[in-house]
Motif scaffolding. Structure first.
Motif, short mmCIF file in Angstrom:
data_model
loop_
_atom_site.label_atom_id
_atom_site.label_comp_id
_atom_site.label_asym_id
_atom_site.label_seq_id
_atom_site.Cartn_x
_atom_site.Cartn_y
_atom_site.Cartn_z
N GLU A 17 0.83 -1.18 0.00
CA GLU A 17 0.00 0.00 0.00
C GLU A 17 0.88 1.25 0.00
O GLU A 17 1.77 1.39 0.84
N PHE A 18 0.65 2.12 -0.97
CA PHE A 18 1.37 3.37 -1.07
C PHE A 18 0.38 4.52 -1.01
O PHE A 18 -0.74 4.41 -1.48
N GLU A 19 0.83 5.65 -0.47
CA GLU A 19 -0.01 6.83 -0.49
C GLU A 19 -0.11 7.36 -1.91
O GLU A 19 0.81 7.21 -2.72
N THR A 20 -1.22 7.99 -2.20
CA THR A 20 -1.45 8.50 -3.55
C THR A 20 -0.87 9.91 -3.70
O THR A 20 -0.60 10.61 -2.71
N ILE A 21 -0.70 10.32 -4.96
CA ILE A 21 -0.27 11.69 -5.24
C ILE A 21 -1.26 12.68 -4.65
O ILE A 21 -0.88 13.70 -4.05
N GLU A 22 -2.56 12.37 -4.81
CA GLU A 22 -3.60 13.28 -4.33
C GLU A 22 -3.51 13.52 -2.83
O GLU A 22 -3.91 14.58 -2.34
N SER A 23 -3.00 12.54 -2.08
CA SER A 23 -2.92 12.71 -0.64
C SER A 23 -1.91 13.79 -0.26
O SER A 23 -2.06 14.48 0.76
N TYR A 24 -0.86 13.96 -1.08
CA TYR A 24 0.14 14.98 -0.80
C TYR A 24 -0.07 16.27 -1.59
O TYR A 24 0.61 17.27 -1.33
N PHE A 25 -0.99 16.25 -2.54
CA PHE A 25 -1.32 17.48 -3.27
C PHE A 25 -2.82 17.48 -3.55
O PHE A 25 -3.26 17.26 -4.67
#
Length: 247
Positions: free
Chosen positions: A26-34
């Motif tokens: 499981e990886f965090e998404t781009i949207e979570s950081y932007f």
């Protein structure tokens, strides 16, 4: 024969059992950081490093800047580009804001693009995991006659995801640092010799976006017959953005 058959059955059952086990990363998404959401407004302190040429001095001028999601446009293929406006004011005058620049943000399933001053950068990519590298400046024309050769072949690299960090006395429980460039030539303290510094990095916080940015491009030329005291090259400059507030 019976022993061999039993061993074969046990081996088959072992492989079947292994096939049933699936490893899910499981990886965090781009949207979570932007996150891109209506009403977004981020305020920063902008520290601008300038080189005056007087006694080879450099100074830092500080301002307040604010990034606001202004609008969006959708092309014929259904891809949406978001338009952000950055305004600036002095540290003393809290009422007068002037438009500094406009930049554009777009995103696909694996990349976040930001276009600023007609330069397109790949700021974030998927998956977000420590040590992942990519060519963040691959859309920039770095031919020497463009004046952008210093952007050539940068390897953007992720630090540790979900890293807690305190910036300007604001605690962030989850950040990701993007290390973009960290080069030093010579010894910048020794003014008798040529030296150069090129540093660039950004920090993004979960559910907020950019919370810190640092860039420094500095080139020192030692004394010669035309410049007996030495000098910083005219394209030397630096900027630092530090988050002050967000919503």
């Amino acid at each position: 024969m019976r022993l061999k058959a039993t061993a074969g059955i046990l081996l088959a059952l072992f492989f079947i059992g292994c096939q049933k086990q699936t490893i899910q990363l499981e990886f965090e998404t781009i949207e979570s950081y932007f996150p891109i959401k209506k009403g977004t407004a981020l305020t920063y302190r902008l520290d601008s490093t300038i080189y005056t040429g007087v006694n080879n001095a450099k100074s830092i001028n500080s301002y307040i800047v604010r990034d606001v999601l202004d609008s969006s446009i959708t092309d014929n293929l259904g891809k949406t580009t978001y338009i952000y406006k950055r305004s600036i004011r002095s540290k003393l005058d809290t009422t007068k804001w002037d438009l500094l620049l406009t930049y554009r943000v777009s995103m696909d399933s694996s990349k976040l693009y930001i276009t600023e001053n007609n330069l397109r950068f790949i700021k974030l990519v998927s998956p977000i995991r420590e040590g992942l590298s990519w060519k963040g400046n691959s859309f920039i024309n770095t031919n020497e006659n463009t004046g952008l050769a210093f952007y050539e072949n940068w390897d953007y690299t992720y630090g540790k995801p979900k890293d807690p960090l305190n910036i300007n006395n604001i605690p962030f429980v989850s950040t990701i640092t993007v290390l973009q460039k960290n080069d030093t030539i010579g010894n910048p303290i020794d003014r008798k010799l040529y030296s150069g510094i090129l540093i660039s990095k950004e920090v993004y916080a979960t559910n907020i976006g950019l919370v810190y940015k640092e860039f420094l491009k500095e080139t020192w030329q030692p004394a010669n017959s035309n410049n007996p005291n030495g000098y910083f090259e005219k394209d030397s400059y630096g900027i630092k953005l530090t988050i002050l507030s967000y919503k």
